[in-house]
Design a protein around this motif. Sequence first.
Motif, PDB file in Angstrom:
ATOM      1  N   PHE A 197      -3.046  -3.101  -8.190  1.00  0.00           N
ATOM      2  CA  PHE A 197      -3.169  -1.850  -7.125  1.00  0.00           C
ATOM      3  C   PHE A 197      -3.264  -0.433  -7.928  1.00  0.00           C
ATOM      4  O   PHE A 197      -4.059   0.641  -6.947  1.00  0.00           O
ATOM      5  CB  PHE A 197      -2.797  -2.716  -5.938  1.00  0.00           C
ATOM      6  CG  PHE A 197      -3.957  -3.032  -5.444  1.00  0.00           C
ATOM      7  CD1 PHE A 197      -4.324  -3.163  -5.155  1.00  0.00           C
ATOM      8  CD2 PHE A 197      -2.746  -4.218  -4.859  1.00  0.00           C
ATOM      9  CE1 PHE A 197      -5.508  -4.059  -4.591  1.00  0.00           C
ATOM     10  CE2 PHE A 197      -3.982  -5.388  -3.887  1.00  0.00           C
ATOM     11  CZ  PHE A 197      -4.543  -5.226  -4.147  1.00  0.00           C
ATOM     12  N   LEU A 228       0.675  -1.237   0.099  1.00  0.00           N
ATOM     13  CA  LEU A 228      -0.323  -0.076   0.194  1.00  0.00           C
ATOM     14  C   LEU A 228       1.082   1.212   0.088  1.00  0.00           C
ATOM     15  O   LEU A 228       0.112   2.397  -0.547  1.00  0.00           O
ATOM     16  CB  LEU A 228      -0.810  -0.189   1.122  1.00  0.00           C
ATOM     17  CG  LEU A 228      -1.767  -1.105   1.615  1.00  0.00           C
ATOM     18  CD1 LEU A 228      -2.863  -0.781   2.073  1.00  0.00           C
ATOM     19  CD2 LEU A 228      -3.393  -0.764   0.111  1.00  0.00           C
ATOM     20  N   VAL A 267       1.665   2.361  -3.500  1.00  0.00           N
ATOM     21  CA  VAL A 267       0.495   2.628  -4.643  1.00  0.00           C
ATOM     22  C   VAL A 267       0.274   4.099  -4.664  1.00  0.00           C
ATOM     23  O   VAL A 267       0.324   4.473  -6.668  1.00  0.00           O
ATOM     24  CB  VAL A 267      -0.903   1.696  -3.761  1.00  0.00           C
ATOM     25  CG1 VAL A 267      -1.876   2.503  -4.801  1.00  0.00           C
ATOM     26  CG2 VAL A 267      -0.969   0.710  -3.563  1.00  0.00           C
ATOM     27  N   LYS A 268       0.792   5.027  -3.750  1.00  0.00           N
ATOM     28  CA  LYS A 268       0.036   6.337  -4.778  1.00  0.00           C
ATOM     29  C   LYS A 268       1.443   6.964  -5.419  1.00  0.00           C
ATOM     30  O   LYS A 268       1.411   7.571  -6.368  1.00  0.00           O
ATOM     31  CB  LYS A 268       0.044   7.591  -2.871  1.00  0.00           C
ATOM     32  CG  LYS A 268      -0.138   8.589  -3.706  1.00  0.00           C
ATOM     33  CD  LYS A 268      -0.381   9.721  -2.313  1.00  0.00           C
ATOM     34  CE  LYS A 268      -0.490  11.336  -2.388  1.00  0.00           C
ATOM     35  NZ  LYS A 268      -0.839  11.733  -1.554  1.00  0.00           N
ATOM     36  N   THR A 327      -5.288   2.069  -9.503  1.00  0.00           N
ATOM     37  CA  THR A 327      -6.437   2.256  -9.027  1.00  0.00           C
ATOM     38  C   THR A 327      -6.245   4.362  -9.106  1.00  0.00           C
ATOM     39  O   THR A 327      -6.488   5.037  -9.068  1.00  0.00           O
ATOM     40  CB  THR A 327      -6.824   2.346  -7.762  1.00  0.00           C
ATOM     41  OG1 THR A 327      -5.943   2.211  -6.737  1.00  0.00           O
ATOM     42  CG2 THR A 327      -7.761   0.874  -8.206  1.00  0.00           C
ATOM     43  N   SER A 328      -4.422   4.472  -8.454  1.00  0.00           N
ATOM     44  CA  SER A 328      -4.708   5.879  -7.979  1.00  0.00           C
ATOM     45  C   SER A 328      -3.981   6.594  -8.951  1.00  0.00           C
ATOM     46  O   SER A 328      -4.491   7.770  -9.698  1.00  0.00           O
ATOM     47  CB  SER A 328      -3.071   5.872  -7.197  1.00  0.00           C
ATOM     48  OG  SER A 328      -2.128   6.942  -6.689  1.00  0.00           O
ATOM     49  N   TRP A 388      -9.499   5.783  -4.253  1.00  0.00           N
ATOM     50  CA  TRP A 388      -8.997   5.508  -3.336  1.00  0.00           C
ATOM     51  C   TRP A 388     -10.165   4.439  -2.924  1.00  0.00           C
ATOM     52  O   TRP A 388     -10.221   3.431  -2.337  1.00  0.00           O
ATOM     53  CB  TRP A 388      -8.340   6.070  -2.007  1.00  0.00           C
ATOM     54  CG  TRP A 388      -7.121   6.738  -1.995  1.00  0.00           C
ATOM     55  CD1 TRP A 388      -6.534   7.652  -3.011  1.00  0.00           C
ATOM     56  CD2 TRP A 388      -6.240   6.330  -1.805  1.00  0.00           C
ATOM     57  NE1 TRP A 388      -5.284   8.125  -2.118  1.00  0.00           N
ATOM     58  CE2 TRP A 388      -5.090   7.204  -2.266  1.00  0.00           C
ATOM     59  CE3 TRP A 388      -5.513   4.778  -1.936  1.00  0.00           C
ATOM     60  CZ2 TRP A 388      -3.869   6.542  -1.626  1.00  0.00           C
ATOM     61  CZ3 TRP A 388      -4.202   4.131  -1.080  1.00  0.00           C
ATOM     62  CH2 TRP A 388      -2.966   5.252  -1.606  1.00  0.00           C
ATOM     63  N   LEU A 417      -9.616   1.135  -4.863  1.00  0.00           N
ATOM     64  CA  LEU A 417      -9.038   0.100  -4.305  1.00  0.00           C
ATOM     65  C   LEU A 417      -9.406  -0.134  -3.035  1.00  0.00           C
ATOM     66  O   LEU A 417      -9.541  -1.196  -2.878  1.00  0.00           O
ATOM     67  CB  LEU A 417      -7.381   1.273  -3.726  1.00  0.00           C
ATOM     68  CG  LEU A 417      -6.447   0.654  -3.306  1.00  0.00           C
ATOM     69  CD1 LEU A 417      -5.422  -0.417  -3.421  1.00  0.00           C
ATOM     70  CD2 LEU A 417      -5.070   1.655  -2.453  1.00  0.00           C
ATOM     71  N   PRO A 422      -7.123  -7.769  -7.127  1.00  0.00           N
ATOM     72  CA  PRO A 422      -7.984  -6.529  -7.909  1.00  0.00           C
ATOM     73  C   PRO A 422      -8.044  -6.702  -9.696  1.00  0.00           C
ATOM     74  O   PRO A 422      -7.732  -5.340 -10.279  1.00  0.00           O
ATOM     75  CB  PRO A 422      -6.506  -5.516  -7.355  1.00  0.00           C
ATOM     76  CG  PRO A 422      -5.686  -6.381  -7.974  1.00  0.00           C
ATOM     77  CD  PRO A 422      -5.872  -7.894  -6.864  1.00  0.00           C
ATOM     78  N   LEU A 424      -8.737  -3.200 -13.589  1.00  0.00           N
ATOM     79  CA  LEU A 424      -9.634  -1.880 -13.546  1.00  0.00           C
ATOM     80  C   LEU A 424     -10.847  -1.134 -14.189  1.00  0.00           C
ATOM     81  O   LEU A 424     -11.514  -0.575 -13.902  1.00  0.00           O
ATOM     82  CB  LEU A 424      -8.252  -0.651 -14.161  1.00  0.00           C
ATOM     83  CG  LEU A 424      -8.528   0.815 -13.328  1.00  0.00           C
ATOM     84  CD1 LEU A 424      -9.913   0.778 -11.780  1.00  0.00           C
ATOM     85  CD2 LEU A 424      -7.662   1.690 -14.140  1.00  0.00           C
ATOM     86  N   LEU A 458      -9.166  -4.198  -2.504  1.00  0.00           N
ATOM     87  CA  LEU A 458      -8.521  -5.052  -1.232  1.00  0.00           C
ATOM     88  C   LEU A 458      -9.364  -5.116  -0.633  1.00  0.00           C
ATOM     89  O   LEU A 458      -9.351  -6.033   0.756  1.00  0.00           O
ATOM     90  CB  LEU A 458      -7.951  -3.540  -0.115  1.00  0.00           C
ATOM     91  CG  LEU A 458      -6.499  -3.832   0.513  1.00  0.00           C
ATOM     92  CD1 LEU A 458      -5.225  -4.934  -0.104  1.00  0.00           C
ATOM     93  CD2 LEU A 458      -6.390  -2.485   1.526  1.00  0.00           C
ATOM     94  N   GLY A 508       1.385   5.056  -8.947  1.00  0.00           N
ATOM     95  CA  GLY A 508       0.226   5.466  -9.130  1.00  0.00           C
ATOM     96  C   GLY A 508       0.467   7.157 -10.032  1.00  0.00           C
ATOM     97  O   GLY A 508      -0.060   7.085 -11.521  1.00  0.00           O
TER      98      GLY A 508
END
Length: 586
Positions: free
Chosen positions: A289, A17, A20-21, A292-293, A306, A309, A397, A404, A313, A24
């Motif tokens: 994952f 996690l 992820v940001k 998504t970001s 989020w 996500l 995911p 996605l 999750l 992304g």
Amino acid sequence: MTQYEWLQTTLFLVLLLAVVKPMGAFMAKVFQGERTMLSPLLVPCENLLYRIFGVNRDEEMDWKRYAIAVLLFNLALFVSLFAILMLQHLLPLNPQKFPAFTWQLALNTAISFVTNTNWQAYSGESAASYFTQTVGLAVHNFVSAATGIAVAIAVIRGFARRRTAMLGNFWVDMTRCTLYVLLPISLIGALVLVSQGVIQNFSDYKTVPLLQPITYDKPKADAKGNPVTGRVTTKEVTIPMGPVASQEAIKELGTNGGGFFNANSAHPYENPTPISNMVEIFLILLIPFALTSTFGVMVGNTRQGWAILGVMLLIMAISFAVLHGAETSGNPLVTKLGVHGVNMEGKEVRFGLAGTSLFTVATTGTSCGAVATMHDSLTPLGGMIPLGLILLGEIAPGGVGSGLYTMLAFVVIAVFVAGLMIGRTPEFLGKKIEVREMWMSIITVLAAGVVVLILSGVAMITPQAVASKANPGAHGLSEVLYAFASMANNNGSAFAGLNANVDFYTILGSLAMLVGRFAPAVAVLAMAGSLAEKKYVPPSLGTLPTDKVPFALWLMLVILIVGALTFFPALSLGPLVEHLTMLRGK
């Protein structure tokens, strides 16, 4: 779980996690053409490729041109891989002198790798040359993954853009995805795997003497060609070699799943240590994952990313808990024999129950299909979890890109149904959801499921398909249902216990893979094209907030309802009946 397993799983999720940001945001910059830390090195390579292939990076495509480019590109990939498989015996890097594939197996394998399914009706170490493994299969692992991501990026643009028919340029998206995302991470991943003991060479297979001779039964044919079993004694064993680490990294990162060896990620040359096991799970989940970001950044609403996500999750976490609990409970039939404890049959002792359960959920929650445990050896309820994750459309995911855009199709359906319930025009990210978007979303969500149910039904009345089952009754149905679910949803893993290398499964399986891959992709591109042309509608007091917890829970409920209505009868006849039979002591 033991204290060690709790610590291992928690640290893994925290690390995943945490990236992820930034991952992304990095991908958002790549696909928006912004400068990244890799730009000084890769922009010249990118521009060179555009000049070689005559691509105008500033020319964009509407959804129809984008879809045609996807289909034509994958047709060319299919032809090239089919030719490699049929001419394998004439091509270099074939130290074991493997013969060419049969046309049926070549057709199935080529379609499998082009569609990111990587369903394998053959044993890699005894059928595929080094040339086939590297130039054929590994290359297609890159391009099939890039295709899925490119389609997802085009769909994101459909939500983000206003009053335009353009969704970007497929060739530019493919190039950037491969150069900036897949290649660098695969290189790092391969080096990490080599450090853990994954082999990487082009050596001949090694023949070594055994400490003592082994006698075993080996199937063969008599003078009349009838199958018989003969006793064979051997004093040596052949150990396969090959460029495994380079293929293993992209196999996991691109959620491809096709293993170099028949045992896939349970083979010690592909996955030798608990660290390599966690690295491979990390690679499987990283891009699905992180996308998504990327979605949140590109549509200008990071909370929406989020929220999606969170749904992914939560489904994955519940699946892991149920699977681990089912296997921990063990098998009452084995308990009657005086053997107590968890069900470790078919599990990797090196990784423990938690490690193999996490791998199972990750590989079937995505479209990866790599396996580190024998799914056929799971308890009935345990086996229903990977089967159920695949049948839901692999959105927890999901595969790279495909997860996605399938989830976004579910979001559109959830918004539409919620709008009807409260008497408001359905809106999502400032775009009105109307009939066209609903139709395309339904096709995206249900196309693979319809194929699974039809072909599984046909298999149950076809003698060759029935004869291929190793188990009768409910478990045999689960094997067939899992096979077509895996192929139609482009997963590629197998329940085992089913001989899929027969004409029925190779040919109809090829059809399932094609429909499961390209029908949703074209439908979701059509939806994106329609959304891109719409004007922006500012939110009002009656607008349903889709980036908050209540909608996330509603979305999850819609996913489960659609899955239950579609597949509950089939699951009732398979895993659920088998579970009840097991509890009765039969």
